[in-house]
Design a protein around this motif. Structure first.
Motif, PDB file in Angstrom:
ATOM      1  N   LEU A  78       0.914  -1.126  -0.189  1.00  0.00           N
ATOM      2  CA  LEU A  78      -0.018   0.141   0.019  1.00  0.00           C
ATOM      3  C   LEU A  78       0.784   1.104  -0.148  1.00  0.00           C
ATOM      4  O   LEU A  78       1.967   1.157   0.175  1.00  0.00           O
ATOM      5  N   ARG A  82       2.419  -0.341   4.006  1.00  0.00           N
ATOM      6  CA  ARG A  82       1.813  -1.822   4.589  1.00  0.00           C
ATOM      7  C   ARG A  82       2.064  -2.848   3.520  1.00  0.00           C
ATOM      8  O   ARG A  82       1.812  -2.549   2.263  1.00  0.00           O
TER       9      ARG A  82
ATOM     10  N   ARG B 150      -4.675  -6.346   5.063  1.00  0.00           N
ATOM     11  CA  ARG B 150      -3.816  -4.942   5.510  1.00  0.00           C
ATOM     12  C   ARG B 150      -4.665  -3.835   5.619  1.00  0.00           C
ATOM     13  O   ARG B 150      -4.202  -2.665   5.893  1.00  0.00           O
ATOM     14  N   GLN B 151      -6.093  -3.711   5.140  1.00  0.00           N
ATOM     15  CA  GLN B 151      -6.717  -2.563   5.219  1.00  0.00           C
ATOM     16  C   GLN B 151      -7.845  -2.456   6.094  1.00  0.00           C
ATOM     17  O   GLN B 151      -8.260  -3.621   6.576  1.00  0.00           O
ATOM     18  N   GLU B 155     -11.375   1.244   4.822  1.00  0.00           N
ATOM     19  CA  GLU B 155     -10.790   1.141   3.558  1.00  0.00           C
ATOM     20  C   GLU B 155     -11.202  -0.042   2.536  1.00  0.00           C
ATOM     21  O   GLU B 155     -11.456   0.164   1.428  1.00  0.00           O
ATOM     22  N   CYS B 227      -8.529   4.299  -0.042  1.00  0.00           N
ATOM     23  CA  CYS B 227      -7.905   3.075  -0.436  1.00  0.00           C
ATOM     24  C   CYS B 227      -6.264   3.365  -0.658  1.00  0.00           C
ATOM     25  O   CYS B 227      -5.700   2.206  -0.599  1.00  0.00           O
ATOM     26  N   GLU B 228      -5.747   4.354  -0.341  1.00  0.00           N
ATOM     27  CA  GLU B 228      -4.193   4.604  -0.450  1.00  0.00           C
ATOM     28  C   GLU B 228      -3.563   4.217  -1.576  1.00  0.00           C
ATOM     29  O   GLU B 228      -4.132   3.970  -2.666  1.00  0.00           O
TER      30      GLU B 228
END
Lengths: 228, 228
Positions: A78, A82, B150-151, B155, B227-228
């Motif tokens: 990400l 991450r 990981r979110q 997200e 959502c980066e």
DNA sequence: CGTGGGGTTGATGGAATTCAATTGCTGTGG
DNA sequence: CCACAGCAATTGAATTCCATCAACCCCACG
């Protein structure tokens, strides 16, 4: 882009690990694949040091890769760093296929690894072989979704240990070539949680930690019960 | 095992949804696949009612399936009933391939769905087509691993909305044919959390909830930033 | 108008993360 | 051989986020 053979004397990680997957005694679940993928094709074997990049996200995908020995991780990042490791690959397994000619993930050697590289796999039987390998990876990924999406920390770690055990031939002794960080990024946990769960399994008498990278399964039934 | 055409008058769910994916105006990411998968093969189209099973885990895999209209969910269960939906499939997408001749997952219609069934896909060009579809599914599954692993909740919901939007052609108006339970089981969250996150997006002015099953994207940039 | 399922909202507890300190291991150099 | 540096792993304490439990709302439908 291809790795030049690194100083073979300096074998990274513990040498135990370096040997555990060597010798092609274990093809994982790819028993249906020929020992040598697309054997009629000329191909090369490259050596990658621990943490060396095999390919990067966004790169053009121009080859398939088969692990000869060692372990490889596939992952994605990400924006804020991450990381999610989507798969570890051990001896015999094939990776690197992509849908649209571009790599969507990063591939790196976890420990020193020998990788057989197949360029332009255009052979006719190759489609079928590639499909078989891709379907293996698909089932793995989808089953991993269940672990990450619906199991708690203890169950994830138990599932991970059982998976590693199966891929190493089912011995009581399991070697973990990857760091706790890798395991955490694979299971969607922090390293602290991974460590805590291993400690809990240890104090429950289910496993024994020979050292940080070697686990012995003492109570297999209990471990399997954890995964439901 | 095959579905008989159900009473077409009783279209389950909101009829809006039933129509949203119909007409094959959108092939998702399978643009490289021919409009009709393996067109030289004789094949049938079956209609499945909402929540009707298409195949079950453990069943012999003897066909491939392509969604004509409607939505399908693939999922797996834990012993205690926890469910993980590994994928939703919309018009144009192919599913049902398995590595070892057995289904590892359940497939069910989310809403009324027309499914084209291909038995014994043995045609020659078919290997390549199947591989292409399998690789699509693989990339999707691996990317979903990142979301789930990981979110955080906000997200995940944002990523889900953007994914649904993309698969519906990128309109501001998104239809959600599936229940909150389905969304939760897809994102590894509870229905309450899904609902809360949608409410939060709504009160932030990022989306509008026309009704429970229709979302309008008001601030696309903000949604994507999540959502980066 | 009542019923029931799906959805929303609130209050609370718990599991995992985060932050922080300590231990253990490996390799290096005196 | 021992001391030390550097990194990985473990352990503890505090915090955060999500699940759980519970009440309520909203509609579609009989």
């Amino acid at each position: 882009m291809l790795a030049q053979a690194a100083t073979a004397s300096h074998f990274p990680g513990n040498t135990l690990t370096g040997h555990s997957f060597a010798g092609r005694d274990r093809l994982g679940d790819l028993g249906r694949m020929p020992a040598s993928f697309a054997p009629e094709q000329p191909h090369q074997v490259a050596f990658y040091e621990a943490n060396q990049e095999i390919y990067a996200q966004g790169e053009e995908a121009k080859a398939l890769y088969q692990v000869e020995y060692g372990v490889v991780r596939l992952y994605r990042l990400l924006a804020d760093g991450r990381r999610q490791i989507s798969a570890f690959h051990v001896a015999g397994e094939v990776f690197g296929f992509e849908a649209d000619g571009r790599h969507h993930f990063f591939a790196e050697a976890v420990c020193g690894a020998g990788i057989r590289v197949f360029r332009q796999p255009a052979g006719e039987g190759t489609w079928r072989q590639t499909l078989s390998a891709a379907l293996e990876a698909l089932v793995r990924a989808q089953e991993h979704l269940l672990v990450i999406g619906r199991q708690n920390a203890a169950e994830r770690v138990a599932a991970f240990l059982l998976d590693m055990r199966k891929r190493q031939g089912g011995e009581r002794q399991i070697e973990l070539p990857m760091s706790r960080t890798d395991i955490g990024d694979y299971l969607g946990l922090t390293i602290e949680t991974v460590s805590r769960m291993l400690s809990k399994l240890k104090s429950s008498g289910i496993i024994r930690l020979t050292n940080a990278r070697v686990v012995e399964v003492l109570d297999e039934a209990a471990l399997e019960a954890l995964c439901e």
